[in-house]
Design an enzyme around this catalytic site. Sequence first.
Site, PDB file in Angstrom:
ATOM      1  CE  LYS A 140       0.942   1.208   4.598  1.00  0.00           C
ATOM      2  NZ  LYS A 140       1.869   2.793   4.637  1.00  0.00           N
ATOM      3  CG  ASP A 169      -0.337  -0.174   8.005  1.00  0.00           C
ATOM      4  OD1 ASP A 169      -1.258   0.374   8.915  1.00  0.00           O
ATOM      5  OD2 ASP A 169       0.097  -0.681   7.540  1.00  0.00           O
TER       6      ASP A 169
HETATM    7  P1  ATP Z   1       4.266   0.157   8.418  1.00  0.00           P
HETATM    8  O1  ATP Z   1       4.465   0.613   6.607  1.00  0.00           O
HETATM    9  O2  ATP Z   1       2.777  -1.271   8.331  1.00  0.00           O
HETATM   10  O3  ATP Z   1       4.240   0.608   9.534  1.00  0.00           O
HETATM   11  P2  ATP Z   1       6.403  -1.365   6.714  1.00  0.00           P
HETATM   12  O4  ATP Z   1       6.207  -1.463   5.219  1.00  0.00           O
HETATM   13  O5  ATP Z   1       7.428   0.135   7.041  1.00  0.00           O
HETATM   14  O6  ATP Z   1       5.049  -0.818   7.977  1.00  0.00           O
HETATM   15  P3  ATP Z   1       7.356  -3.845   7.832  1.00  0.00           P
HETATM   16  O7  ATP Z   1       7.945  -4.622   6.185  1.00  0.00           O
HETATM   17  O8  ATP Z   1       6.003  -4.279   7.425  1.00  0.00           O
HETATM   18  O9  ATP Z   1       7.340  -1.890   7.556  1.00  0.00           O
HETATM   19  O10 ATP Z   1       8.116  -4.242   8.513  1.00  0.00           O
HETATM   20  C1  ATP Z   1       8.209  -4.036  10.346  1.00  0.00           C
HETATM   21  C2  ATP Z   1       8.951  -5.014  10.898  1.00  0.00           C
HETATM   22  O11 ATP Z   1       7.859  -5.877  10.859  1.00  0.00           O
HETATM   23  C3  ATP Z   1      10.277  -5.131  10.089  1.00  0.00           C
HETATM   24  O12 ATP Z   1      10.762  -4.262  10.599  1.00  0.00           O
HETATM   25  C4  ATP Z   1       9.911  -6.770  10.605  1.00  0.00           C
HETATM   26  O13 ATP Z   1      11.201  -7.175  11.170  1.00  0.00           O
HETATM   27  C5  ATP Z   1       9.061  -7.069  11.121  1.00  0.00           C
HETATM   28  N1  ATP Z   1       8.629  -7.917  10.624  1.00  0.00           N
HETATM   29  C6  ATP Z   1       7.409  -9.382  11.105  1.00  0.00           C
HETATM   30  N2  ATP Z   1       6.752 -10.561  10.560  1.00  0.00           N
HETATM   31  C7  ATP Z   1       7.159  -9.643   9.115  1.00  0.00           C
HETATM   32  C8  ATP Z   1       7.424  -9.909   7.192  1.00  0.00           C
HETATM   33  N3  ATP Z   1       6.509 -11.111   6.826  1.00  0.00           N
HETATM   34  N4  ATP Z   1       7.632  -9.362   6.856  1.00  0.00           N
HETATM   35  C9  ATP Z   1       7.891  -7.766   6.767  1.00  0.00           C
HETATM   36  N5  ATP Z   1       8.949  -7.558   8.569  1.00  0.00           N
HETATM   37  C10 ATP Z   1       7.816  -9.019   9.325  1.00  0.00           C
END
Ligand code: ATP
Length: 326
Positions: A21, A152
């Site tokens: 997203k 999310d």
């Molecule tokens: P958001 O935009 O929802 O705040 P984001 O995109 O910045 O999140 P994500 O990629 O969702 O960040 O990852 C956040 C944290 O979640 C990562 O640092 C990781 O340690 C943890 N995590 C746990 N499971 C997963 C997974 N399946 N994929 C990615 N990260 C994961």
Amino acid sequence: MTHVTQIDSSAGSVTARVPAKVNLQLSVGPLRDDGYHDLVTVFHAVSLFDEVTVRKADRTSVAVTGEGGPAVPLGPVNLAVRAAVALARATGRRGRGASGVRIEIRKRIPIAAGLAGGSADAAAALVACNELWRTGLSVAELGHIGAQIGSDVPFALSGGTAVGLGRGERLTTALVSGSYHWVLAFGAAGLATPDVYAACDRLRAARVARDGEPSEVPAPQLSTDLMAALRSGDPAAVGPLLSNDLQPAALSLQPLLRRALSAGREHGALGAIVSGSGPTCAFLAAEPDAARDLAVAITGAGVCRAVVQVAGPAQGACVVESGALA
Ligand code: ATP
């Protein structure tokens, strides 16, 4: 007579696909007692997909390949594992000792990138396990379970374009015409979402101290101009209305993102914004050819690790292959 046995590699497995997203609006309200901020956001799912395959196993485990794979936590903290465990618990399967599942995640969504990749994997795991176990829950019921795992997750299940309230988990579908063509520029290093919210709070406190701004953070409001532009289907109207209250905080933590945003604007992006908590920058283009030219120009400017061209709104988490055995 010779029998040829066809081996179906999908037998007993289910694969779900789930989009990343971007936030077309992200308005951050006051800090709540539970440590979250009240949000008004406009989620928009784009055609950058992770895939999650599940199959029954004696015990639950997870493997991750692809973009950022080695940095994704394995074991019970993985959001896809948490989702599978939560679904098994909610449907009474866990108590019957039949909830072991092997989870394979193929990532294209970078982690800690502001694209909700972890929540996406949780949503895909919910959809895939719901099919594997024939638990028959609706998207709304899966969303209720998913909201406990990440704010999310309900949006990753529904996809499209939607207004999110509360922590972003209370969704209303937005009326949107047409498709939107984007270039996403990935940062060299990730940003942890809690760090970006903390920086946002610090910047606000500094403005209160320095400029005498009122200390009360106003309740966030949905941009009616943005919603009207989305209904019109005109990307030139949408571009200037993109907004993100977390952008100054993300830029304070990664000042080089300014160069990426400037490069996109200089090369004709209709709108340029940090996605969610960053550091991914999202650039809106008028049509697919313009997006391709923009992707080439941003790559040439050397302001990011990689670029991808995507379109939205994309469909939410869905089963793309099922060999689930009854
Ligand atoms: P958001 O935009 O929802 O705040 P984001 O995109 O910045 O999140 P994500 O990629 O969702 O960040 O990852 C956040 C944290 O979640 C990562 O640092 C990781 O340690 C943890 N995590 C746990 N499971 C997963 C997974 N399946 N994929 C990615 N990260 C994961």
